[in-house]
Design an enzyme around this catalytic site. Sequence first.
Site, PDB file in Angstrom:
ATOM      1  N   HIS A  73       0.816  -1.222   0.000  1.00 18.81           N
ATOM      2  CA  HIS A  73       0.000   0.000   0.000  1.00 18.81           C
ATOM      3  C   HIS A  73       0.853   1.277   0.000  1.00 18.81           C
ATOM      4  O   HIS A  73       0.306   2.371  -0.098  1.00 18.81           O
ATOM      5  CB  HIS A  73      -0.942   0.013   1.205  1.00 18.81           C
ATOM      6  CG  HIS A  73      -0.251   0.356   2.485  1.00 18.81           C
ATOM      7  ND1 HIS A  73       0.575  -0.528   3.143  1.00 18.81           N
ATOM      8  CD2 HIS A  73      -0.245   1.498   3.199  1.00 18.81           C
ATOM      9  CE1 HIS A  73       1.059   0.056   4.224  1.00 18.81           C
ATOM     10  NE2 HIS A  73       0.584   1.293   4.283  1.00 18.81           N
ATOM     11  N   HIS A  88       1.606   6.784  -0.917  1.00 21.67           N
ATOM     12  CA  HIS A  88       0.805   6.017   0.041  1.00 21.67           C
ATOM     13  C   HIS A  88      -0.607   5.898  -0.513  1.00 21.67           C
ATOM     14  O   HIS A  88      -1.265   6.898  -0.769  1.00 21.67           O
ATOM     15  CB  HIS A  88       0.796   6.740   1.392  1.00 21.67           C
ATOM     16  CG  HIS A  88       0.312   5.907   2.514  1.00 21.67           C
ATOM     17  ND1 HIS A  88      -1.019   5.660   2.739  1.00 21.67           N
ATOM     18  CD2 HIS A  88       0.992   5.247   3.484  1.00 21.67           C
ATOM     19  CE1 HIS A  88      -1.148   4.892   3.810  1.00 21.67           C
ATOM     20  NE2 HIS A  88       0.066   4.624   4.272  1.00 21.67           N
TER      21      HIS A  88
END
Length: 167
Positions: A73, A88
């Site tokens: 992620h 992110h």
Amino acid sequence: MFNFLQKFISKKEVNHDNHLITPVTGKAASITEISDEVFSERILGDGVAVIPSENIIFSPMEGEVVQVAETNHAFCIKGKNGLDVLIHIGVDTVTLKGKGFKSYVKVGQKVHVGKKIAKADFNLISNAGLQTHVIMIITNMSKLAEFNTVTGNVKAGEDEVITFRMK
């Protein structure tokens, strides 16, 4: 006329030393809109948030992948220009333990602008009650003399979302 000629220049030939391209197609927004204070208060650095309209994440710069989160992620890229950039995907998405994320890169891999680095299932993220913004921040802001972001609709691999001048 120069814009016309720009279409014929390969992305690899364009100088990317003073800007970052959006990592995802969508709508660029202020990082202050992020619900996580680590991002909105610029604790790790400054940048931009993009509300995604597509699920593929691309490299915003020329450089090397220096970190890939185990859950796929988050990614850190060290730019050829010396910048450290964190991408992110979503907020609190580490709680999904990798579900809904696929990485196309590994640590040590060289990347160029527009290189596909990840895929995210934003429906899954949203259905989990999490913010889907793709956050891109420069974590070594001390290297910059100037820094600006843009907002509005952006296309991955093409549109600048951050411009800067190195010290």
